[in-house]
Design a protein around this motif. Structure first.
Motif, PDB file in Angstrom:
ATOM      1  N   GLY A   1       0.814  -1.190   0.000  1.00 28.96           N
ATOM      2  CA  GLY A   1       0.000   0.000   0.000  1.00 28.96           C
ATOM      3  C   GLY A   1       0.857   1.253   0.000  1.00 28.96           C
ATOM      4  N   ILE A   2       0.200   2.405  -0.162  1.00 35.48           N
ATOM      5  CA  ILE A   2       0.945   3.651  -0.259  1.00 35.48           C
ATOM      6  C   ILE A   2       1.625   3.990   1.047  1.00 35.48           C
ATOM      7  N   ASN A   3       1.033   3.653   2.204  1.00 37.63           N
ATOM      8  CA  ASN A   3       1.667   3.971   3.468  1.00 37.63           C
ATOM      9  C   ASN A   3       2.961   3.204   3.660  1.00 37.63           C
ATOM     10  N   ALA A   4       3.019   1.970   3.156  1.00 35.64           N
ATOM     11  CA  ALA A   4       4.247   1.192   3.263  1.00 35.64           C
ATOM     12  C   ALA A   4       5.337   1.774   2.380  1.00 35.64           C
ATOM     13  N   GLU A   5       4.946   2.357   1.257  1.00 33.94           N
ATOM     14  CA  GLU A   5       5.927   2.869   0.307  1.00 33.94           C
ATOM     15  C   GLU A   5       6.330   4.305   0.620  1.00 33.94           C
ATOM     16  N   TYR A   6       5.386   5.116   1.094  1.00 33.95           N
ATOM     17  CA  TYR A   6       5.662   6.522   1.321  1.00 33.95           C
ATOM     18  C   TYR A   6       5.481   6.965   2.768  1.00 33.95           C
ATOM     19  N   GLY A   7       4.508   6.438   3.456  1.00 31.91           N
ATOM     20  CA  GLY A   7       4.211   6.920   4.796  1.00 31.91           C
ATOM     21  C   GLY A   7       3.196   8.040   4.732  1.00 31.91           C
ATOM     22  N   GLY A   8       2.220   8.000   5.649  1.00 35.35           N
ATOM     23  CA  GLY A   8       1.208   9.039   5.654  1.00 35.35           C
ATOM     24  C   GLY A   8       1.797  10.376   6.044  1.00 35.35           C
ATOM     25  N   VAL A   9       1.291  11.448   5.462  1.00 38.00           N
ATOM     26  CA  VAL A   9       1.782  12.784   5.749  1.00 38.00           C
ATOM     27  C   VAL A   9       0.778  13.489   6.640  1.00 38.00           C
ATOM     28  N   THR A  10       1.243  14.006   7.770  1.00 38.35           N
ATOM     29  CA  THR A  10       0.377  14.689   8.709  1.00 38.35           C
ATOM     30  C   THR A  10       0.002  16.065   8.181  1.00 38.35           C
ATOM     31  N   SER A  11      -1.220  16.489   8.483  1.00 38.42           N
ATOM     32  CA  SER A  11      -1.671  17.794   8.027  1.00 38.42           C
ATOM     33  C   SER A  11      -1.325  18.871   9.044  1.00 38.42           C
ATOM     34  N   PHE A  12      -1.279  20.132   8.567  1.00 35.83           N
ATOM     35  CA  PHE A  12      -1.106  21.279   9.446  1.00 35.83           C
ATOM     36  C   PHE A  12      -1.713  22.482   8.752  1.00 35.83           C
ATOM     37  N   ALA A  13      -1.957  23.533   9.511  1.00 28.66           N
ATOM     38  CA  ALA A  13      -2.495  24.769   8.951  1.00 28.66           C
ATOM     39  C   ALA A  13      -1.425  25.843   9.047  1.00 28.66           C
ATOM     40  N   MET A  14      -1.299  26.670   8.002  1.00 24.99           N
ATOM     41  CA  MET A  14      -0.223  27.646   7.975  1.00 24.99           C
ATOM     42  C   MET A  14      -0.700  28.962   7.407  1.00 24.99           C
ATOM     43  N   ALA A  15      -0.221  30.059   7.997  1.00 22.75           N
ATOM     44  CA  ALA A  15      -0.552  31.385   7.510  1.00 22.75           C
ATOM     45  C   ALA A  15       0.362  31.753   6.350  1.00 22.75           C
ATOM     46  N   LYS A  65       5.195  17.575   7.274  1.00 28.17           N
ATOM     47  CA  LYS A  65       3.744  17.702   7.283  1.00 28.17           C
ATOM     48  C   LYS A  65       3.297  18.519   6.076  1.00 28.17           C
ATOM     49  N   THR A  66       2.013  18.446   5.761  1.00 31.25           N
ATOM     50  CA  THR A  66       1.467  19.217   4.644  1.00 31.25           C
ATOM     51  C   THR A  66       0.056  19.693   4.964  1.00 31.25           C
ATOM     52  N   THR A  67      -0.346  20.768   4.308  1.00 32.45           N
ATOM     53  CA  THR A  67      -1.709  21.280   4.485  1.00 32.45           C
ATOM     54  C   THR A  67      -2.726  20.435   3.736  1.00 32.45           C
ATOM     55  N   ASN A  68      -2.265  19.568   2.821  1.00 33.52           N
ATOM     56  CA  ASN A  68      -3.176  18.771   1.995  1.00 33.52           C
ATOM     57  C   ASN A  68      -2.686  17.325   1.936  1.00 33.52           C
ATOM     58  N   PRO A  69      -2.835  16.565   3.034  1.00 35.69           N
ATOM     59  CA  PRO A  69      -2.276  15.199   3.085  1.00 35.69           C
ATOM     60  C   PRO A  69      -2.918  14.222   2.114  1.00 35.69           C
ATOM     61  N   HIS A  70      -4.102  14.533   1.597  1.00 32.57           N
ATOM     62  CA  HIS A  70      -4.755  13.629   0.650  1.00 32.57           C
ATOM     63  C   HIS A  70      -4.134  13.712  -0.746  1.00 32.57           C
ATOM     64  N   GLN A  71      -3.371  14.771  -1.016  1.00 27.67           N
ATOM     65  CA  GLN A  71      -2.878  15.009  -2.371  1.00 27.67           C
ATOM     66  C   GLN A  71      -1.414  14.604  -2.567  1.00 27.67           C
ATOM     67  N   LYS A 103      -3.462  29.400  -8.721  1.00 30.47           N
ATOM     68  CA  LYS A 103      -2.173  28.956  -8.212  1.00 30.47           C
ATOM     69  C   LYS A 103      -2.367  27.949  -7.081  1.00 30.47           C
ATOM     70  N   CYS A 104      -1.357  27.130  -6.857  1.00 23.51           N
ATOM     71  CA  CYS A 104      -1.426  26.107  -5.825  1.00 23.51           C
ATOM     72  C   CYS A 104      -1.328  26.754  -4.450  1.00 23.51           C
ATOM     73  N   ARG A 105      -2.199  26.335  -3.549  1.00 24.00           N
ATOM     74  CA  ARG A 105      -2.213  26.880  -2.191  1.00 24.00           C
ATOM     75  C   ARG A 105      -1.643  25.896  -1.168  1.00 24.00           C
ATOM     76  N   ASP A 106      -1.161  24.756  -1.637  1.00 27.35           N
ATOM     77  CA  ASP A 106      -0.645  23.744  -0.718  1.00 27.35           C
ATOM     78  C   ASP A 106       0.738  24.124  -0.212  1.00 27.35           C
TER      79      ASP A 106
END
Length: 207
Positions: A1-15, A65-71, A103-106
């Motif tokens: 699965g993708i988690n075994a290959e990459y690992g889940g990325v935690t989300s965060f919010a940023m100004a 971490k990323t603001t968009n962990p699903h992407q 433009k990308c906001r991630d």
């Protein structure tokens, strides 16, 4: 699965920030490039590489971490970099159904701290930030740096951020000077696995 290959990325919010730099520093950990420019090919994955360089004299633990962990899929998304050594991070953006019109906001957040615990042979599978850093009394300061993502049109190829899609209604964003909001509680994110060939192509050997 993708988690075994990459690992889940935690989300965060940023100004929003107001500068763009060629490299970022999280304590003694240098993070390059200063922003992630993804070439958009409709219906295909887009790959970039992040490099972590420990310029200090002590091991540095890191968490991404990323603001968009699903992407996004990241391998490895946490680990330890020894003094004077480098680690390469594979970042893959999921497929887009059409060319973006804005433009990308991630954004990505790289956290780092000096680490005096045992250094695992395989950072991606054996080191756990939550257990080794969050789960203990904080002894060392946690540093961070913020990277924004931009879209690059296929015709521009290596032109990089110069071809980023602009959004006239948005204020400019960059990497430094902004305040990071409190990260959301960590959680595992299930993501559809990319084709096996893609996963094998992006597997990395740590420097």
């Amino acid at each position: 699965g993708i988690n075994a290959e990459y690992g889940g990325v935690t989300s965060f919010a940023m100004a929003s920030d107001n500068k763009t730099a060629a490299a970022q520093m999280a304590g003694n950990l240098e993070v390059t490039p200063g922003e992630l420019a993804f070439q958009v090919v409709v219906g295909d994955y887009s790959k970039r590489q992040m490099r972590l360089n420990n310029k200090g004299t002590k091991p540095m633990a890191y968490k991404i971490k990323t603001t968009n962990p699903h992407q996004y899929f990241v391998r490895p998304n946490q680990g330890v970099v020894k003094p004077g050594e480098k680690t390469r991070i594979a970042v893959m953006m999921g497929k887009l159904p059409a060319q973006p019109t804005e433009k990308c906001r991630d954004k990505f957040l790289v956290q780092a701290t000096e680490y005096d615990g045992p250094i695992p042979d395989d950072n991606d599978k054996k080191f756990d930030w939550h257990t080794n850093i969050d789960g203990k009394d904080p002894k060392n300061k946690i540093y961070d740096c913020k990277l924004k993502c931009v879209y690059v049109q296929p015709r521009d190829g290596a032109a990089g951020a110069a071809a980023a899609v602009s959004d006239n209604k948005s204020q400019p964003e960059g990497q430094t000077g902004g305040q990071v909001e409190q990260p959301k509680p960590e959680r595992s994110v299930s993501k559809p696995a990319p084709p096996v060939a893609m996963a094998q192509e992006l597997s990395l050997i740590h420097i």
